[in-house]
Design a protein around this motif. Structure first.
Motif, short mmCIF file in Angstrom:
data_model
loop_
_atom_site.label_atom_id
_atom_site.label_comp_id
_atom_site.label_asym_id
_atom_site.label_seq_id
_atom_site.Cartn_x
_atom_site.Cartn_y
_atom_site.Cartn_z
N UNK A 462 -7.68 0.10 -4.90
CA UNK A 462 -8.30 -0.70 -3.77
C UNK A 462 -7.44 -0.43 -2.53
N UNK A 463 -6.11 0.60 -2.51
CA UNK A 463 -5.45 0.66 -1.24
C UNK A 463 -6.34 0.98 -0.12
N UNK A 464 -7.42 1.87 -0.49
CA UNK A 464 -8.22 2.52 0.57
C UNK A 464 -9.11 1.16 1.43
N UNK A 465 -9.10 0.29 0.64
CA UNK A 465 -9.83 -1.01 1.50
C UNK A 465 -9.10 -1.56 2.64
N UNK A 466 -7.68 -1.49 2.66
CA UNK A 466 -7.00 -1.97 3.73
C UNK A 466 -6.36 -1.15 4.57
N UNK A 467 -6.22 0.29 3.75
CA UNK A 467 -5.51 1.55 4.75
C UNK A 467 -6.08 1.77 5.92
N UNK A 473 -3.43 5.04 9.47
CA UNK A 473 -4.16 5.07 7.96
C UNK A 473 -3.01 5.50 6.96
N UNK A 474 -3.04 6.52 6.19
CA UNK A 474 -2.15 6.76 5.05
C UNK A 474 -0.77 7.29 5.66
N UNK A 475 -0.66 7.54 6.71
CA UNK A 475 0.63 7.84 7.64
C UNK A 475 1.22 6.72 8.13
N UNK A 476 0.84 5.59 7.91
CA UNK A 476 1.60 4.57 8.70
C UNK A 476 2.80 4.15 8.16
N UNK A 477 3.54 3.83 8.91
CA UNK A 477 5.24 3.55 8.26
C UNK A 477 5.23 1.96 7.58
N UNK A 478 5.67 2.11 6.55
CA UNK A 478 5.47 0.82 6.02
C UNK A 478 6.84 -0.10 6.47
N UNK A 479 7.82 0.42 6.45
CA UNK A 479 9.12 -0.45 7.04
C UNK A 479 9.64 -1.20 5.90
N UNK A 480 10.85 -1.83 6.32
CA UNK A 480 11.80 -2.56 5.12
C UNK A 480 11.10 -3.39 4.20
N UNK A 481 11.05 -2.85 3.00
CA UNK A 481 10.66 -3.48 1.84
C UNK A 481 9.18 -3.92 2.00
N UNK A 482 8.25 -3.15 2.92
CA UNK A 482 6.90 -3.58 3.07
C UNK A 482 6.57 -4.77 3.48
N UNK A 483 7.38 -5.69 4.36
CA UNK A 483 7.21 -7.17 4.44
C UNK A 483 5.91 -7.45 5.15
N UNK A 484 5.58 -6.45 5.79
CA UNK A 484 4.23 -6.61 6.53
C UNK A 484 2.89 -6.80 5.86
N UNK A 485 3.00 -6.31 4.64
CA UNK A 485 1.89 -6.20 3.57
C UNK A 485 1.84 -7.39 2.83
N UNK A 486 0.76 -7.88 2.38
CA UNK A 486 0.70 -9.23 1.50
C UNK A 486 1.11 -8.74 0.08
N UNK A 487 1.10 -9.71 -0.74
CA UNK A 487 1.35 -9.46 -2.07
C UNK A 487 0.26 -8.63 -2.74
#
Length: 562
Positions: A462-467, A473-487
């Motif tokens: 289900x990663x494709x649903x939000x990427x 897209x898949x080359x987006x930088x996640x950042x420190x511990x991925x705090x910008x993403x929801x649980x």
């Protein structure tokens, strides 16, 4: 320090070569001083006076120098050549020292990083994260500095020995006075070592506290701001920073005492020698040569004391590095020797007990159950019942304190660790995201996987649903511990990692508790279809999760509930 240096590989020729070059440099310098004395007297037309006045071996050396060079012009050329030779030898010494030191730094960094990856998980858990970062990022570099100081002390001692031999050839009385004065001054300077060691320990402690504060600020930034605690954390950091400044200034003041003490001490020694020479009727040539030798000896003595003081300061961090490198710390558990190409029969826990530390209650107590191969097993229990600990044992992060885990009737610890872990895919409720892109994070499970396999695992999880909605897209930088993403998004990335491995044993440890029901149902159906012939272990505290399982195990209070 010597024990630590023995743990660090370096060329066998390095230390002898550095000492040899140091000796050659000192010899060129002392010969230059001898020639300068001969040149002064020769330029004044009194070459014979210098030889007669100095006498002994050094007088003979002056006489030989006069005979070889003949004229003051040739003697000046000889002095110039010796100066150039000394400069070349010094350059060669520094070049080799730099090469060996950088090699030592690289080796120590690599070995500490390997130690972090291979040391028992329980050993690593005993250390604070800030301490581990300090050892690898800062203190590991000090090993090369300690080797450089060690070789400079040896070279300085050899250089002083060369100067002492020339002084002895000049006058044993002057040599005795210089030796006694140097001993007294060394004893005085040795008194600086104890406070230097104490300050070194305090500096290490404060640097670790600063590291902890920095980690807390970076990792807990969202929480700090959410609760308005910026002022508290800034005040705490400023306090630790001020303590670091105070200790650094104390070390600087202590080191600054070295130069004036050394200079005043050698000035006093020189004054005593000159006074004794004048009173005893020693010749001007002898006094002049002795003064020149003592003047050039002073930097070597000061350098030795400076390096000794530096070694005293860095002793505490070097102890930390040694504790990471020492051979007594074994690698994580047994690597095993039995091949495990597939999971055919299943996994069985036989009277397994485990505790995280001596003196603490057992987390698992005499646990026995079976996970059949090719079926779905649900491990259900309340929080703290030992479910996640069982996963840690399967991942061989820890070893049971009693009992046995068998895989296809073979002891788990006897299986080749790399082959066994190659059969597993693990997804949990807490997902560790790294600095990198979305694809980088999924590839943490298998760095050699193809992009098509990554995209397939991402679609199934289900990663494709939000990427698709991300800017790159898949080359987006996640950042420190991925705090910008929801649980839920983080959990889906963790699922994609596990699915990428195409595991024979898929472990889902509360891996979808942050997803909505519809998405969870869709992902479970996709997993059931793709991994219908694989072994699936579902860990949950919800009983309803076990409805779709073929086999259910209930845990309660660290044991299997009947």
């Amino acid at each position: 320090m010597s024990a630590l240096l023995r743990l660090t590989p370096k060329p066998a020729w390095a230390t002898p070569a550095l000492i040899g070059l140091g000796l050659a440099t000192s010899l060129a310098e002392t010969m230059g001083i001898t020639l300068i004395v001969a040149f002064v007297y020769s330029a004044l037309g009194r070459a014979g006076d210098a030889t007669a006045a100095v006498g002994g071996l050094l007088g003979q050396a002056l006489d030989r120098a006069g005979a070889v060079f003949g004229s003051p012009a040739l003697m000046a050329l000889g002095i110039l050549l010796l100066i150039l030779a000394r400069a070349f030898l010094a350059y060669a010494n520094h070049a080799i020292s730099a090469r060996v030191s950088e090699s030592i730094s690289e080796s120590v960094r690599n070995r500490i990083h390997e130690r972090y990856l291979t040391a028992p998980y329980a050993f690593m858990q005993q250390h604070e994260q800030a301490q581990l970062m300090e050892v690898l990022g800062s203190e590991s570099w000090l090993v090369a500095d300690s080797y450089r100081s060690f070789t400079r002390i040896l070279i300085g001692a050899c250089s002083i020995a060369v100067f002492a031999i020339f002084l002895l050839a000049l006058s044993w009385q002057i040599t005795l006075t210089a030796v006694v004065g140097s001993i007294v001054m060394t004893m005085l300077l040795r008194r600086l070592s104890r406070p230097a060691q104490a300050l070194g320990r305090q500096v290490k402690r404060v640097h670790q506290e600063l590291g902890e504060q920095m980690l807390m600020t970076i990792e807990g930034l969202r929480t700090i701001r959410a609760y308005g605690q910026e002022g508290t954390h800034q005040e705490r950091f400023v306090r630790s920073s001020a303590e670091a400044r105070r200790l650094s200034m104390a070390l600087t003041r202590l080191s600054a005492l070295l130069d004036p003490i050394t200079e005043v001490g050698y000035l006093a020694i020189l004054f005593v020698i000159v006074a004794a020479a004048v009173h005893g009727g020693t010749s001007l040539a002898t006094v002049l040569a002795a003064a020149a030798l003592l003047y050039r000896l002073q930097p070597h003595a000061r350098e030795i004391e400076g390096h000794l003081l530096f070694l005293a300061q860095i002793e505490p961090p070097l102890r930390s590095v040694r504790s990471m490198l020492q051979r007594e710390v074994s690698t994580h558990g047994s690597q095993g020797h039995l091949p495990v190409p597939a999971l055919r029969q299943g996994i069985r826990f036989e009277g397994v007990s485990f505790g995280y530390a001596d003196g603490l209650p057992l987390v698992l107590d005499n646990v026995s159950f079976e996970i059949p191969a090719g079926r779905t097993t649900a491990l259900v229990g309340a929080s703290g019942s030992g479910k996640t600990t069982l996963i840690h044992l399967l991942l061989r992060l820890y070893e049971p304190v009693a009992g046995m885990i068998r895989v296809d009737r073979m002891p788990l610890q006897d299986l080749r660790r790399s082959e066994w872990l190659g059969l597993l895919g693990v997804a949990g409720q807490d997902v560790d995201l790294i600095e990198g892109t979305v694809i980088d994070n999924i590839l943490m499970a298998d760095a050699k996987a193809s992009k098509n396999d990554v995209l397939d695992a991402a679609r199934m999880a289900g990663v494709a649903d939000f990427v698709d909605s991300l800017p790159e897209g898949y080359e987006t930088w996640i950042g420190q511990h991925g705090h910008r993403f929801s649980g839920g998004q983080r959990q889906r990335l963790g699922l994609a990692r596990a699915l990428l491995r195409k595991p024979q044993l898929l472990i889902l440890d509360e891996a979808m508790n942050a997803l909505d029901n519809e998405l969870e149902h869709r992902i479970r159906e996709a997993i059931a279809e793709r991994f219908s012939k694989s072994t699936v272990l579902i860990i949950s505290h919800r009983t309803e999760t076990a409805c779709s399982a073929d086999h259910v195990v209930h845990l309660k209070g660290g044991g299997v509930a009947l």
